[in-house]
Write a protein that holds these residues in place. Sequence first.
Motif, PDB file in Angstrom:
ATOM      1  N   PHE A   1      67.351  32.946  12.998  1.00 12.76           N
ATOM      2  CA  PHE A   1      66.033  33.180  12.415  1.00 12.76           C
ATOM      3  C   PHE A   1      66.146  33.268  10.899  1.00 12.76           C
ATOM      4  CE2 PHE A   1      65.761  35.104  16.670  1.00 12.76           C
ATOM      5  CZ  PHE A   1      64.700  34.369  17.175  1.00 12.76           C
ATOM      6  N   LYS A   2      65.132  32.757  10.206  1.00 16.57           N
ATOM      7  CA  LYS A   2      65.153  32.730   8.751  1.00 16.57           C
ATOM      8  C   LYS A   2      64.040  33.602   8.189  1.00 16.57           C
ATOM      9  CE  LYS A   2      67.238  28.124   8.557  1.00 16.57           C
ATOM     10  NZ  LYS A   2      67.125  26.733   8.049  1.00 16.57           N
TER      11      LYS A   2
ATOM     12  N   ASP B   1      66.956  34.172   0.365  1.00 14.55           N
ATOM     13  CA  ASP B   1      66.902  33.468   1.645  1.00 14.55           C
ATOM     14  C   ASP B   1      67.839  34.179   2.614  1.00 14.55           C
ATOM     15  OD1 ASP B   1      65.194  31.122   1.881  1.00 14.55           O
ATOM     16  OD2 ASP B   1      66.325  30.343   0.182  1.00 14.55           O
ATOM     17  N   VAL B   2      67.340  34.519   3.778  1.00 10.95           N
ATOM     18  CA  VAL B   2      68.131  35.244   4.768  1.00 10.95           C
ATOM     19  C   VAL B   2      68.143  34.461   6.073  1.00 10.95           C
ATOM     20  CG1 VAL B   2      68.342  37.381   6.096  1.00 10.95           C
ATOM     21  CG2 VAL B   2      67.527  37.456   3.720  1.00 10.95           C
ATOM     22  N   GLU B   3      69.287  34.378   6.698  1.00 11.14           N
ATOM     23  CA  GLU B   3      69.379  33.793   8.037  1.00 11.14           C
ATOM     24  C   GLU B   3      70.126  34.767   8.938  1.00 11.14           C
ATOM     25  OE1 GLU B   3      70.678  29.732  10.472  1.00 11.14           O
ATOM     26  OE2 GLU B   3      70.740  29.803   8.273  1.00 11.14           O
TER      27      GLU B   3
ATOM     28  N   LEU C   1      68.233  42.939   7.579  1.00 14.85           N
ATOM     29  CA  LEU C   1      67.072  42.146   7.977  1.00 14.85           C
ATOM     30  C   LEU C   1      67.461  41.111   9.025  1.00 14.85           C
ATOM     31  CD1 LEU C   1      64.124  41.343   7.713  1.00 14.85           C
ATOM     32  CD2 LEU C   1      64.750  39.919   5.736  1.00 14.85           C
ATOM     33  N   GLY C   2      68.653  40.515   8.889  1.00 14.29           N
ATOM     34  CA  GLY C   2      69.105  39.557   9.886  1.00 14.29           C
ATOM     35  C   GLY C   2      69.213  40.188  11.266  1.00 14.29           C
ATOM     36  N   ALA C   3      69.810  41.367  11.337  1.00 15.07           N
ATOM     37  CA  ALA C   3      69.932  42.055  12.622  1.00 15.07           C
ATOM     38  C   ALA C   3      68.569  42.452  13.167  1.00 15.07           C
ATOM     39  CB  ALA C   3      70.821  43.293  12.456  1.00 15.07           C
ATOM     40  N   LEU C   4      67.673  42.875  12.271  1.00 11.52           N
ATOM     41  CA  LEU C   4      66.323  43.257  12.687  1.00 11.52           C
ATOM     42  C   LEU C   4      65.592  42.075  13.305  1.00 11.52           C
ATOM     43  CD1 LEU C   4      63.852  45.396  10.613  1.00 11.52           C
ATOM     44  CD2 LEU C   4      63.113  43.210  11.541  1.00 11.52           C
ATOM     45  N   MET C   5      65.704  40.897  12.690  1.00 12.18           N
ATOM     46  CA  MET C   5      65.026  39.717  13.238  1.00 12.18           C
ATOM     47  C   MET C   5      65.532  39.378  14.630  1.00 12.18           C
ATOM     48  SD  MET C   5      64.347  37.002  10.157  1.00 12.18           S
ATOM     49  CE  MET C   5      66.001  36.974   9.489  1.00 12.18           C
ATOM     50  N   ASP C   6      66.830  39.442  14.824  1.00  9.95           N
ATOM     51  CA  ASP C   6      67.367  39.144  16.152  1.00  9.95           C
ATOM     52  C   ASP C   6      66.854  40.134  17.190  1.00  9.95           C
ATOM     53  OD1 ASP C   6      68.718  36.960  15.218  1.00  9.95           O
ATOM     54  OD2 ASP C   6      70.692  37.919  15.161  1.00  9.95           O
TER      55      ASP C   6
END
Length: 438
Positions: free
Chosen positions: A32-33, A25-27, A218-223
Amino acid sequence: MSRLIAILALVFSAVTAQAEVNIQDVESPGGFKAWLVEEPSIPFVSIELSFRGGASLDAPGKRGATNLMVALLEEGAGDLDAQGFTQAAEGMAAQFEYDVSDDVLTVSARILTENRDEAVALLRESLINPRFDPDAIERVRAQVLSSIRSDLRDPDSISSVTWDKMVFGDHPYGSAYDGTVESVSALTREDIQAAHKATMAKDRVFVAAAGDISAEELGALMDTLLSDLPDTGAPQPEDVQVQTKAGVTVVPFETPQSVAIFGHEGIARDDPDFFAAYVMNVVLGGGGFEARLMNEVREKRGLTYGVYSYLVPKEHAALYLGRVASANNRIAEAVDVIRDVWTGVAEQGVTQDELDRAKTYLTGGYPLRFDGNGRIAGILVGMQLEGLSPDYVNTRNASIEAVTLEDVKRVAARILKPEALHFVVVGQPEGLETTLGQ
């Protein structure tokens, strides 16, 4: 592009044999999750974005707007026109795919680690700043219209459109999501821009990734990808209660072979009986040549090359459908046999041998679905859309093995409804005529 293809060829051997899939699980810092399966051994990552709602969010009178909009996302973004966007993606060996269905808008990306930042920046432009250039709109509109006109001459498409209109009426499900010649011809650039804002918003996005990327990355990519999307999109349509009556609707069409879609109300994906229904359907019509429908309609009587059934748990309705094609002078017999098989399973359930073979069919092939980063990311985002937990991939087969003969008999009696089994037949069927509407 050849380099990415070569890397994709290696993914199968690196990922397929995993006994279990470890889902993180990533936030992101921005909230964003996502779900992540980290596999750093190959310098490549697949990213899957799904936006709940899809083409069912078309504005009234604008049917086909979302479909046309999605087809335009790779036709230029930011400072790049269509050709420039394609060349930029190819130069990074990045692959982007954009798709839409009734309930979901999907964006898939395959990116090399060494080009990840540049590829993500390009992908972001297509999500946030698509150009919707007039020349691109007209070129893609012409392609969509050609497809729609082709469907007007296709018996399978005609049967689906007729069924959907009969069952769903004015609900978005009641018409083809690519629209009509009239609706698509009338769409403006403003309509396409409105569809973009209505469907691609923060409040409905689901994210999954698999491959060479850490949770922090992945968290930075989502943002980067998603922070500038609208906060909210258009409201979801209402749920629909499917109501049909046993009978036949004939749509005359000149063809030597009639095609038919048949079915009635189905079962929701979150229903406690879904696994039992899923197993039962393999016995009835979802298990290929081992299924009863195939055995009775094709093998014993030679009425068709193929007949099958399938559960359709849509976002706002649940269907249980099947399809068959047969010569005009034999389709009536095929319809009778399908009714008899449907009724037989509803009243008597299945045998222990059929149940055992169905379980083997369903459990044996499941690990093969995880045959690469792209497939894994797609499965993960689909699980999120269906409200499943991360451990589903490791408990799914056990849930199937737990289904008993009594479970199948009970569920068959519950969800198979011979009194509601309706056939839409397109062709020149001998011995069949419209007997009941919806």
